[in-house]
Design an enzyme around this catalytic site. Structure first.
Site, short mmCIF file in Angstrom:
data_model
loop_
_atom_site.label_atom_id
_atom_site.label_comp_id
_atom_site.label_asym_id
_atom_site.label_seq_id
_atom_site.Cartn_x
_atom_site.Cartn_y
_atom_site.Cartn_z
N LYS A 1 5.60 -14.83 1.17
CA LYS A 1 4.74 -15.10 0.12
C LYS A 1 6.49 -15.50 -0.91
CE LYS A 1 2.74 -17.18 -4.02
NZ LYS A 1 2.46 -18.50 -3.23
N TYR B 1 0.57 -1.34 -0.14
CA TYR B 1 -0.24 0.15 -0.38
C TYR B 1 0.28 1.26 -0.08
CZ TYR B 1 -4.29 -2.24 1.13
OH TYR B 1 -5.63 -3.71 0.97
N ASP C 1 -1.00 -18.66 0.38
CA ASP C 1 -2.18 -19.20 -0.56
C ASP C 1 -2.38 -20.19 0.50
OD1 ASP C 1 0.43 -20.20 -0.85
OD2 ASP C 1 -0.02 -20.51 -2.71
N ASP D 1 -11.23 -10.19 5.89
CA ASP D 1 -12.19 -10.41 5.89
C ASP D 1 -12.60 -12.03 5.45
OD1 ASP D 1 -12.45 -8.55 5.14
OD2 ASP D 1 -13.14 -9.06 2.83
N ASP E 1 -5.06 -7.72 4.69
CA ASP E 1 -6.50 -7.14 4.56
C ASP E 1 -6.94 -8.43 3.87
OD1 ASP E 1 -8.52 -5.48 3.36
OD2 ASP E 1 -7.54 -5.62 1.14
C1 IPM Z 1 -10.17 -2.28 5.14
C2 IPM Z 1 -10.08 -1.73 3.91
C3 IPM Z 1 -9.24 -1.53 3.30
C4 IPM Z 1 -7.68 -1.52 2.86
C5 IPM Z 1 -9.67 -0.36 1.47
C6 IPM Z 1 -10.91 0.64 1.84
C7 IPM Z 1 -8.44 1.03 1.49
O1 IPM Z 1 -10.39 -2.65 2.72
O2 IPM Z 1 -9.43 -1.10 5.30
O3 IPM Z 1 -10.14 -3.12 4.88
O4 IPM Z 1 -7.92 -2.23 2.37
O5 IPM Z 1 -7.40 -1.05 3.56
MN MN Z 2 -10.64 -5.07 3.87
#
Ligand code: IPM
Ligand code: MN
Ligand code: NAD
Length: 361
Positions: free
Chosen positions: A197, A145, A230, A258, A254
């Site tokens: 990775k 990032y 992975d 999720d 990130d």
């Molecule tokens: C998160 C989000 C952000 C990230 C995006 C919206 C830039 O996905 O906070 O997880 O990738 O950090």
């Molecule tokens: Mn995210």
């Protein structure tokens, strides 16, 4: 190393940035809960609401004012909803608000717990409450990032985009050390899993592996595991109950957070803290989820992720009893299996969930 000075005051100044979509719906619910819990502990939270985000962008052509960072610097903490709007490209909105705050305030530790609560079912079979109790510690200021790059021959058929990841020894070392210290504080499985990775990315991830090994040597009581990202994605689904603290780069963290969110039932439960552990700058607390345009305005967003994030904020401010109160009120509401939003299989509204949590505080 100098000892960190923990805050001992009882009045705190909180910047609220509700942002876009469901961000506005969940932030007000979360702040109400934080206010009541803090009050119960004899603390006062003074809030200032900033209307920054895509609405502000439509009026002013920027996501937040030029002096926004200076304005935020004066607060003890920031509670943010979400940023993102279907009519504006995400790289404009996110690089105009959320990402610069994380970087400018050196909030290098993005802490994302995932807990399978009583009363919540995982989409994975055979998992019971408490089986999953892990934290993804995501590097939050550099890596993939870093926003280093550019376009060449823009708009031409032969255009080229370059996006460079930046890994510094300093940056890797401090996030890895944070993860080990967290594993010590949690005192649960006493395990840190490192994600890389390095089989394909032979520079940045090799540096990461080297730094991980050297920091691990400082924590002989903590077990370690190294996984390629992975395989880690597979194992987050196959054996999520085996993880304790997981440390990963910005992008890998990130994505993995999720996955850890959904295996514990819903992204509507996943909280996060963007921490500057040195306390030079305000830290920022926000749910893992985004602005969810598909459900925005319907009043059905799950506010619990934002509430757990607010509890993490109180904890960071030294109000740990108030934070625990929020956590147990949420646990109570979920265990009762009555009031819950549609993402958890219920029919309740955001405000009904907020009332249920407030009643238990
Ligand atoms: C998160 C989000 C952000 C990230 C995006 C919206 C830039 O996905 O906070 O997880 O990738 O950090
Ligand atoms: Mn995210
Ligand atoms: P999202 O998290 O907004 O939504 C993904 C799915 O999860 C949607 O179906 C949504 O309805 C559901 N969901 C999310 N939060 C929920 C909640 N609290 N209760 C119930 N359901 C919930 O991710 P997306 O759709 O990829 O992104 C939408 C926008 O948000 C994009 O502009 C994206 O860039 C942005 N985004 C912002 C942040 C942030 O500000 N921290 C984080 C992620 C995405």
């Amino acid at each position: 190393m100098a000892r960190l000075r923990l805050p001992t005051n009882t009045t705190f100044s909180i910047a609220l940035i509700p942002g876009d979509g469901i961000g506005t719906e969940v932030t007000s619910a979360a702040f109400e809960v934080a206010l009541k819990a803090a009050k119960g502990s004899g603390a006062t939270l003074n809030s200032t609401v900033y209307d920054w985000g895509t609405g502000y962008y439509f009026k002013h052509g920027i996501m937040m004012p030029a002096d926004a960072i200076e304005t935020l610097r004066g607060h003890d903490a920031i509670l943010l909803g979400a940023v993102g709007h279907p009519n504006v490209p995400d790289h404009v909105t996110l690089n105009g608000l959320l990402l610069p705050i994380r970087r400018r305030f050196d909030q290098f530790a993005n802490v994302r717990p995932a807990v399978l609560y009583r009363g919540v079912s995982s989409p994975l079979k055979g998992l019971n409450a408490g089986d999953v109790d892990m934290v993804v510690v995501r590097e939050n200021t550099e890596g993939e990032y870093a926003q280093i790059g550019g376009f060449v021959h823009e708009t031409h058929p032969h255009e080229v985009a370059v996006q460079t990841a930046v890994f510094t020894r300093h940056g890797v070392e401090r996030i890895v050390r944070y993860a080990f210290e967290l594993a010590v504080r949690r005192n649960k499985k006493r395990l840190v899993t490192s994600i890389t990775k390095s089989n394909a990315q032979g520079f940045s991830m090799v540096l990461w592996d080297r730094v991980f090994q050297s920091v691990a040597a400082e924590f002989p009581a903590i077990k370690t595991e190294s996984l390629l990202v992975d395989a880690a994605a597979m194992n987050f689904v196959r054996r999520p109950q085996t993880f304790d603290v997981v440390v990963a780069s910005n992008l890998f963290g990130d994505i993995l957070s999720d996955i850890s969110a959904i295996v514990t039932g819903s992204i509507g439960l996943a909280a996060s803290a963007n921490i500057d552990p040195t306390r030079r700058f305000p830290s920022m607390f926000e749910p893992v989820h985004g602005s969810a345009p598909d459900i925005a305005g319907k009043g059905i967003a799950n506010p619990l992720a934002a509430m757990v994030s607010a509890a993490m904020m109180l904890d960071h401010l030294g109000l740990s009893a108030a934070a625990r109160k929020i956590d147990s009120a949420i646990e109570g509401v979920l265990a009762e299996e009555k009031v819950r939003t549609p993402d958890l299989g219920g029919t309740s509204s955001t405000s009904a969930v907020a009332s249920a949590v407030l009643t238990r505080l």
